[in-house]
Design an enzyme around this catalytic site. Structure first.
Site, mmCIF file in Angstrom:
data_model
loop_
_atom_site.group_PDB
_atom_site.id
_atom_site.type_symbol
_atom_site.label_atom_id
_atom_site.label_comp_id
_atom_site.label_asym_id
_atom_site.label_seq_id
_atom_site.Cartn_x
_atom_site.Cartn_y
_atom_site.Cartn_z
ATOM 1 N N ASP A 37 41.093 36.161 37.796
ATOM 2 C CA ASP A 37 41.751 37.471 37.734
ATOM 3 C C ASP A 37 42.529 37.547 36.412
ATOM 4 O O ASP A 37 43.249 36.626 36.046
ATOM 5 C CB ASP A 37 42.693 37.636 38.930
ATOM 6 C CG ASP A 37 43.064 39.078 39.167
ATOM 7 O OD1 ASP A 37 42.713 39.612 40.226
ATOM 8 O OD2 ASP A 37 43.720 39.684 38.275
ATOM 9 N N GLN A 101 43.557 48.546 47.150
ATOM 10 C CA GLN A 101 42.386 48.335 46.292
ATOM 11 C C GLN A 101 42.533 49.143 44.999
ATOM 12 O O GLN A 101 42.894 50.324 45.024
ATOM 13 C CB GLN A 101 41.107 48.766 47.032
ATOM 14 C CG GLN A 101 39.835 48.418 46.265
ATOM 15 C CD GLN A 101 38.555 48.719 47.043
ATOM 16 O OE1 GLN A 101 38.591 49.418 48.052
ATOM 17 N NE2 GLN A 101 37.446 48.200 46.564
ATOM 18 N N HIS A 107 35.197 43.030 46.428
ATOM 19 C CA HIS A 107 35.558 41.704 45.913
ATOM 20 C C HIS A 107 36.509 41.022 46.868
ATOM 21 O O HIS A 107 37.217 41.673 47.641
ATOM 22 C CB HIS A 107 36.194 41.808 44.527
ATOM 23 C CG HIS A 107 37.355 42.745 44.463
ATOM 24 N ND1 HIS A 107 37.203 44.112 44.374
ATOM 25 C CD2 HIS A 107 38.690 42.518 44.514
ATOM 26 C CE1 HIS A 107 38.392 44.683 44.337
ATOM 27 N NE2 HIS A 107 39.316 43.745 44.439
ATOM 28 N N HIS A 109 39.632 38.087 46.979
ATOM 29 C CA HIS A 109 40.638 37.369 46.192
ATOM 30 C C HIS A 109 40.836 35.981 46.784
ATOM 31 O O HIS A 109 40.959 35.842 48.013
ATOM 32 C CB HIS A 109 42.003 38.057 46.286
ATOM 33 C CG HIS A 109 42.057 39.446 45.738
ATOM 34 N ND1 HIS A 109 42.584 39.736 44.505
ATOM 35 C CD2 HIS A 109 41.679 40.636 46.267
ATOM 36 C CE1 HIS A 109 42.544 41.042 44.291
ATOM 37 N NE2 HIS A 109 41.997 41.617 45.351
HETATM 38 P P1 5GP Z 1 42.044 45.089 44.079
HETATM 39 O O1 5GP Z 1 43.367 45.694 43.730
HETATM 40 O O2 5GP Z 1 40.978 46.119 43.878
HETATM 41 O O3 5GP Z 1 41.979 44.408 45.403
HETATM 42 O O4 5GP Z 1 41.809 43.922 43.039
HETATM 43 C C1 5GP Z 1 41.353 44.133 41.750
HETATM 44 C C2 5GP Z 1 41.752 42.919 40.971
HETATM 45 O O5 5GP Z 1 41.084 42.960 39.734
HETATM 46 C C3 5GP Z 1 43.252 42.843 40.670
HETATM 47 O O6 5GP Z 1 43.780 41.634 41.161
HETATM 48 C C4 5GP Z 1 43.322 42.947 39.140
HETATM 49 O O7 5GP Z 1 44.332 42.120 38.615
HETATM 50 C C5 5GP Z 1 41.952 42.499 38.728
HETATM 51 N N1 5GP Z 1 41.464 43.067 37.499
HETATM 52 C C6 5GP Z 1 41.606 44.338 37.058
HETATM 53 N N2 5GP Z 1 40.963 44.512 35.884
HETATM 54 C C7 5GP Z 1 40.392 43.315 35.590
HETATM 55 C C8 5GP Z 1 39.589 42.870 34.488
HETATM 56 O O8 5GP Z 1 39.267 43.593 33.554
HETATM 57 N N3 5GP Z 1 39.177 41.572 34.520
HETATM 58 C C9 5GP Z 1 39.514 40.727 35.556
HETATM 59 N N4 5GP Z 1 39.059 39.472 35.482
HETATM 60 N N5 5GP Z 1 40.280 41.120 36.598
HETATM 61 C C10 5GP Z 1 40.711 42.397 36.608
#
Ligand code: 5GP
Length: 148
Positions: A37, A101, A107, A109
């Site tokens: 991340d 999200q 995805h 974590h």
């Molecule tokens: P969500 O909030 O959708 O459950 O998780 C998305 C995750 O993607 C977050 O933990 C955020 O830090 C991560 N993230 C957002 N943009 C990027 C990126 O460009 N590259 C990577 N490796 N992680 C990202």
């Protein structure tokens, strides 16, 4: 974004899968990709995604792709725990903006937890690239060793 939103092929994880955006890759096969991340909530925060499934969330992913993802989540969680020795580890998955999200490609974590250290703010602070590179190298060595 609602739970029933249409999949956007320009989302950042779709770009990473296509190779249009970079990532600190930890694992890849024909169906699953895992990488660090970029805005980690703890040291070792890792994301695991399906490569072939245009699914926003757990409601629209096919179960075969989901099973492959969770298999890799387990393998990587074992390697991360062996290498980083956290005191606990969270495996999490969010569906829809109200649930937290922010990227609408399914995805999971993997978030190592260390006693006395709170969780960083979600998707907020970009990690130091040098630190991510070092961590990637450590985890790649461990993953390779664990696969024999
Ligand atoms: P969500 O909030 O959708 O459950 O998780 C998305 C995750 O993607 C977050 O933990 C955020 O830090 C991560 N993230 C957002 N943009 C990027 C990126 O460009 N590259 C990577 N490796 N992680 C990202």
């Amino acid at each position: 974004m609602s739970l029933t939103a249409t999949y956007d092929a320009q989302n950042i994880f779709a770009q990473i899968i296509r190779g249009d955006a970079p990532c600190y890759k930890l694992y890849e096969d024909d169906d699953v990709l895992a990488f660090l991340d970029l805005f980690p909530q703890s040291f070792g925060h890792t994301l695991v995604i399906p490569k072939r499934s245009a699914a926003c969330n757990i409601l629209d992913v096919d179960s075969e792709a989901l099973c492959k993802v969770i298999g890799v989540v387990q393998q990587l969680t074992r390697a991360i725990v062996a290498e980083l020795e956290p005191d606990g580890v969270q495996v999490a998955q969010f569906n829809g903006a109200p649930a937290g999200q922010t990227v609408f490609h399914l995805h999971m974590h993997i978030v190592p937890r260390y006693t006395g250290q709170g969780l960083g703010v979600h998707a907020a602070q970009k990690a130091d690239p040098a630190e991510l590179e070092q961590l990637q190298a450590r985890l790649l060595r461990r993953i390779a060793a664990s696969r024999g």
